[in-house]
Design a protein around this motif. Structure first.
Motif, PDB file in Angstrom:
ATOM      1  N   ILE A 105      -3.457 -16.392  15.883  1.00  0.00           N
ATOM      2  CA  ILE A 105      -3.114 -15.040  17.135  1.00  0.00           C
ATOM      3  C   ILE A 105      -0.742 -15.445  17.682  1.00  0.00           C
ATOM      4  CG2 ILE A 105      -2.677 -14.561  19.603  1.00  0.00           C
ATOM      5  CD1 ILE A 105      -5.928 -15.442  19.454  1.00  0.00           C
ATOM      6  N   LEU A 106      -0.674 -13.981  17.126  1.00  0.00           N
ATOM      7  CA  LEU A 106       1.183 -14.508  17.312  1.00  0.00           C
ATOM      8  C   LEU A 106       1.619 -14.325  18.774  1.00  0.00           C
ATOM      9  CD1 LEU A 106       0.277 -13.705  14.010  1.00  0.00           C
ATOM     10  CD2 LEU A 106       2.743 -13.814  14.161  1.00  0.00           C
ATOM     11  N   THR A 107       2.395 -14.835  19.420  1.00  0.00           N
ATOM     12  CA  THR A 107       2.723 -14.448  21.225  1.00  0.00           C
ATOM     13  C   THR A 107       4.719 -13.706  20.853  1.00  0.00           C
ATOM     14  OG1 THR A 107       2.870 -14.761  22.843  1.00  0.00           O
ATOM     15  CG2 THR A 107       3.560 -16.450  21.735  1.00  0.00           C
ATOM     16  N   HIS A 108       5.050 -13.279  21.500  1.00  0.00           N
ATOM     17  CA  HIS A 108       6.455 -12.606  20.759  1.00  0.00           C
ATOM     18  C   HIS A 108       7.091 -13.153  21.841  1.00  0.00           C
ATOM     19  CE1 HIS A 108       9.866  -9.974  21.299  1.00  0.00           C
ATOM     20  NE2 HIS A 108       9.834  -9.237  20.096  1.00  0.00           N
ATOM     21  N   ARG A 109       7.961 -14.149  21.433  1.00  0.00           N
ATOM     22  CA  ARG A 109       9.020 -14.244  22.747  1.00  0.00           C
ATOM     23  C   ARG A 109      10.201 -14.010  22.282  1.00  0.00           C
ATOM     24  NH1 ARG A 109       5.524 -17.649  24.192  1.00  0.00           N
ATOM     25  NH2 ARG A 109       4.722 -19.354  23.119  1.00  0.00           N
ATOM     26  N   ASP A 110      11.406 -14.587  22.862  1.00  0.00           N
ATOM     27  CA  ASP A 110      12.519 -13.679  22.993  1.00  0.00           C
ATOM     28  C   ASP A 110      13.614 -13.942  20.997  1.00  0.00           C
ATOM     29  OD1 ASP A 110      12.657 -13.540  25.605  1.00  0.00           O
ATOM     30  OD2 ASP A 110      13.490 -14.837  26.023  1.00  0.00           O
ATOM     31  N   HIS A 111      13.638 -14.310  20.966  1.00  0.00           N
ATOM     32  CA  HIS A 111      13.675 -14.537  19.510  1.00  0.00           C
ATOM     33  C   HIS A 111      12.907 -13.546  17.967  1.00  0.00           C
ATOM     34  CE1 HIS A 111      11.636 -18.067  20.097  1.00  0.00           C
ATOM     35  NE2 HIS A 111      10.898 -17.978  18.918  1.00  0.00           N
ATOM     36  N   GLY A 112      11.572 -13.128  18.763  1.00  0.00           N
ATOM     37  CA  GLY A 112      10.418 -12.807  17.662  1.00  0.00           C
ATOM     38  C   GLY A 112       9.189 -13.524  18.171  1.00  0.00           C
ATOM     39  N   TRP A 113       8.795 -13.007  16.800  1.00  0.00           N
ATOM     40  CA  TRP A 113       7.186 -13.408  17.209  1.00  0.00           C
ATOM     41  C   TRP A 113       6.680 -15.061  16.558  1.00  0.00           C
ATOM     42  CZ3 TRP A 113       3.532 -10.283  19.533  1.00  0.00           C
ATOM     43  CH2 TRP A 113       3.242  -9.249  19.384  1.00  0.00           C
ATOM     44  N   ALA A 171      -0.309  -6.181  24.822  1.00  0.00           N
ATOM     45  CA  ALA A 171      -0.128  -6.299  25.932  1.00  0.00           C
ATOM     46  C   ALA A 171      -1.346  -7.353  26.981  1.00  0.00           C
ATOM     47  CB  ALA A 171       0.947  -5.636  26.907  1.00  0.00           C
ATOM     48  N   LEU A 172      -1.023  -8.516  26.818  1.00  0.00           N
ATOM     49  CA  LEU A 172      -2.191  -8.774  27.540  1.00  0.00           C
ATOM     50  C   LEU A 172      -2.340  -9.428  29.038  1.00  0.00           C
ATOM     51  CD1 LEU A 172      -4.416 -10.265  24.480  1.00  0.00           C
ATOM     52  CD2 LEU A 172      -4.799  -7.590  26.219  1.00  0.00           C
ATOM     53  N   ASN A 173      -2.851  -9.850  30.287  1.00  0.00           N
ATOM     54  CA  ASN A 173      -2.272 -10.353  31.312  1.00  0.00           C
ATOM     55  C   ASN A 173      -2.846 -12.068  31.251  1.00  0.00           C
ATOM     56  OD1 ASN A 173      -5.250 -10.600  32.062  1.00  0.00           O
ATOM     57  ND2 ASN A 173      -4.803  -8.530  33.259  1.00  0.00           N
ATOM     58  N   SER A 174      -3.435 -12.743  31.895  1.00  0.00           N
ATOM     59  CA  SER A 174      -3.473 -14.240  31.915  1.00  0.00           C
ATOM     60  C   SER A 174      -5.134 -14.132  31.588  1.00  0.00           C
ATOM     61  CB  SER A 174      -2.984 -14.805  32.853  1.00  0.00           C
ATOM     62  OG  SER A 174      -3.213 -14.785  33.826  1.00  0.00           O
ATOM     63  N   ALA A 175      -5.653 -13.598  32.242  1.00  0.00           N
ATOM     64  CA  ALA A 175      -7.514 -13.457  31.832  1.00  0.00           C
ATOM     65  C   ALA A 175      -7.545 -12.715  31.003  1.00  0.00           C
ATOM     66  CB  ALA A 175      -8.077 -12.464  33.392  1.00  0.00           C
ATOM     67  N   MET A 204       1.705  -8.420  37.658  1.00  0.00           N
ATOM     68  CA  MET A 204       1.170  -9.007  36.848  1.00  0.00           C
ATOM     69  C   MET A 204       1.610  -9.410  35.456  1.00  0.00           C
ATOM     70  SD  MET A 204      -3.022  -9.663  35.690  1.00  0.00           S
ATOM     71  CE  MET A 204      -3.405  -9.876  37.513  1.00  0.00           C
ATOM     72  N   GLU A 205       2.100 -10.896  35.179  1.00  0.00           N
ATOM     73  CA  GLU A 205       2.902 -10.963  33.722  1.00  0.00           C
ATOM     74  C   GLU A 205       1.976 -10.193  32.598  1.00  0.00           C
ATOM     75  OE1 GLU A 205       4.735 -14.468  31.280  1.00  0.00           O
ATOM     76  OE2 GLU A 205       4.964 -14.599  33.656  1.00  0.00           O
ATOM     77  N   GLN A 206       2.478 -10.058  31.466  1.00  0.00           N
ATOM     78  CA  GLN A 206       2.084  -9.316  30.420  1.00  0.00           C
ATOM     79  C   GLN A 206       2.457  -9.917  29.485  1.00  0.00           C
ATOM     80  OE1 GLN A 206      -0.528  -6.783  30.435  1.00  0.00           O
ATOM     81  NE2 GLN A 206      -0.704  -7.453  32.256  1.00  0.00           N
ATOM     82  N   ASN A 207       1.764 -10.918  28.237  1.00  0.00           N
ATOM     83  CA  ASN A 207       2.261 -11.152  27.459  1.00  0.00           C
ATOM     84  C   ASN A 207       1.897 -10.463  25.647  1.00  0.00           C
ATOM     85  OD1 ASN A 207       3.455 -13.704  28.264  1.00  0.00           O
ATOM     86  ND2 ASN A 207       0.968 -13.557  28.918  1.00  0.00           N
ATOM     87  N   LEU A 208       2.459 -10.028  24.700  1.00  0.00           N
ATOM     88  CA  LEU A 208       2.281  -9.252  23.740  1.00  0.00           C
ATOM     89  C   LEU A 208       1.869 -10.091  22.749  1.00  0.00           C
ATOM     90  CD1 LEU A 208       5.562  -6.960  23.017  1.00  0.00           C
ATOM     91  CD2 LEU A 208       3.243  -6.596  23.837  1.00  0.00           C
ATOM     92  N   LYS A 209       0.749 -10.081  21.793  1.00  0.00           N
ATOM     93  CA  LYS A 209      -0.028 -10.586  21.310  1.00  0.00           C
ATOM     94  C   LYS A 209      -0.400 -10.170  19.980  1.00  0.00           C
ATOM     95  CE  LYS A 209      -0.518 -13.545  24.681  1.00  0.00           C
ATOM     96  NZ  LYS A 209       0.397 -15.265  24.260  1.00  0.00           N
ATOM     97  N   LEU A 210      -0.941 -10.648  18.906  1.00  0.00           N
ATOM     98  CA  LEU A 210      -0.381  -9.833  17.335  1.00  0.00           C
ATOM     99  C   LEU A 210      -2.128 -10.972  17.188  1.00  0.00           C
ATOM    100  CD1 LEU A 210       0.168  -8.339  14.977  1.00  0.00           C
ATOM    101  CD2 LEU A 210       2.471 -10.080  14.750  1.00  0.00           C
ATOM    102  N   ILE A 211      -2.572 -10.451  16.262  1.00  0.00           N
ATOM    103  CA  ILE A 211      -3.596 -10.896  15.432  1.00  0.00           C
ATOM    104  C   ILE A 211      -3.218 -10.428  13.975  1.00  0.00           C
ATOM    105  CG2 ILE A 211      -6.212 -11.066  15.350  1.00  0.00           C
ATOM    106  CD1 ILE A 211      -6.310  -9.841  18.201  1.00  0.00           C
ATOM    107  N   ALA A 212      -3.720 -12.021  13.438  1.00  0.00           N
ATOM    108  CA  ALA A 212      -3.293 -11.526  11.957  1.00  0.00           C
ATOM    109  C   ALA A 212      -3.055 -12.367  10.788  1.00  0.00           C
ATOM    110  CB  ALA A 212      -1.095 -11.508  11.853  1.00  0.00           C
ATOM    111  N   ILE A 213      -3.513 -12.448   9.729  1.00  0.00           N
ATOM    112  CA  ILE A 213      -3.172 -13.329   8.303  1.00  0.00           C
ATOM    113  C   ILE A 213      -1.984 -13.799   8.194  1.00  0.00           C
ATOM    114  CG2 ILE A 213      -4.446 -14.205   6.374  1.00  0.00           C
ATOM    115  CD1 ILE A 213      -6.152 -11.220   6.629  1.00  0.00           C
ATOM    116  N   ILE A 214      -1.892 -15.214   8.991  1.00  0.00           N
ATOM    117  CA  ILE A 214      -0.773 -15.425   7.894  1.00  0.00           C
ATOM    118  C   ILE A 214      -1.112 -16.417   6.265  1.00  0.00           C
ATOM    119  CG2 ILE A 214       0.931 -17.368   8.498  1.00  0.00           C
ATOM    120  CD1 ILE A 214       0.838 -17.025  11.094  1.00  0.00           C
ATOM    121  N   PRO A 215       0.172 -16.120   5.476  1.00  0.00           N
ATOM    122  CA  PRO A 215      -0.684 -16.203   3.677  1.00  0.00           C
ATOM    123  C   PRO A 215      -0.410 -18.217   3.488  1.00  0.00           C
ATOM    124  CG  PRO A 215       1.439 -15.041   3.727  1.00  0.00           C
ATOM    125  CD  PRO A 215       0.470 -15.104   5.518  1.00  0.00           C
TER     126      PRO A 215
END
Length: 182
Positions: free
Chosen positions: A164-172, A50-54, A1-12
């Motif tokens: 919610i930020l997600t990780h891509r190849d080039h960064g977040w 790291a989260l799966n789609s569900a 099952m594919e995992q996606n990295l997520k980050l919860i943050a405050i963007i100013p």
């Protein structure tokens, strides 16, 4: 099952964002570290998970529900600080609403996914706005510490959303943002 990295943050807001980005660019130009430029300036509420789609679907639903219960609050940024041996950051004043936002998220995540934060040691919440980190050598860190340690920095803004930020190849990158309803 594919995992996606997520980050919860405050963007100013843009004015603060631009000031922080300009400091990150100055560091990259002056000393070389560029890794912080791969992420939008932010204050982490919950570190990467790291989260799966569900689980990701649950996270988005929880974020929407939670944002509807939150009230905007003021956040003050006051000075520079350091995590030895390589992190340079802007120090936010840890207010009760900021601490509560972290605790609400932590509690919600742990109630649904008890082991999701196991990779992070139990330690107090220490919010910060990173200027330089992973690619900083010890000599660069020492030079930056000398440069920033007595330099003033003071800004404040209203926190009226989290992202919610997600990780891509080039960064977040920001994936979704949730405005407080109250």
């Amino acid at each position: 099952m594919e995992q996606n990295l997520k980050l919860i943050a405050i963007i100013p807001p843009q004015e603060v964002y631009d000031e922080v980005r300009s400091l990150q660019e100055y560091i990259a130009h002056q000393w070389g570290p560029k890794h912080a430029l791969r992420t939008p300036p932010h204050i982490t509420i919950i570190p990467p998970i790291a989260l799966n789609s569900a689980q990701t679907g649950w996270l988005f639903g929880m974020a929407y529900a939670m944002a509807g219960t939150l009230t905007p609050f003021q956040l003050e940024l006051n000075g520079f600080d350091f995590f030895k041996p390589r992190v340079v950051y802007i120090r936010p004043i840890v207010s009760e609403p900021l601490q509560e936002l972290h605790e609400i998220w932590q509690s919600a995540l742990l109630s649904k996914m008890p082991h999701i934060l196991d990779t992070y040691p139990q330690r107090p919440y220490h919010p910060h706005l990173t200027l330089a980190h992973k690619d900083v050598t010890r000599p660069q860190f020492d030079q930056m510490m000398l440069y920033f340690k007595n330099k003033p920095f003071h800004m404040h803004f209203t926190v009226d959303r989290f992202c919610i930020l997600t990780h891509r190849d080039h960064g977040w990158e920001m994936e979704r943002e949730y405005y407080f309803q109250n």
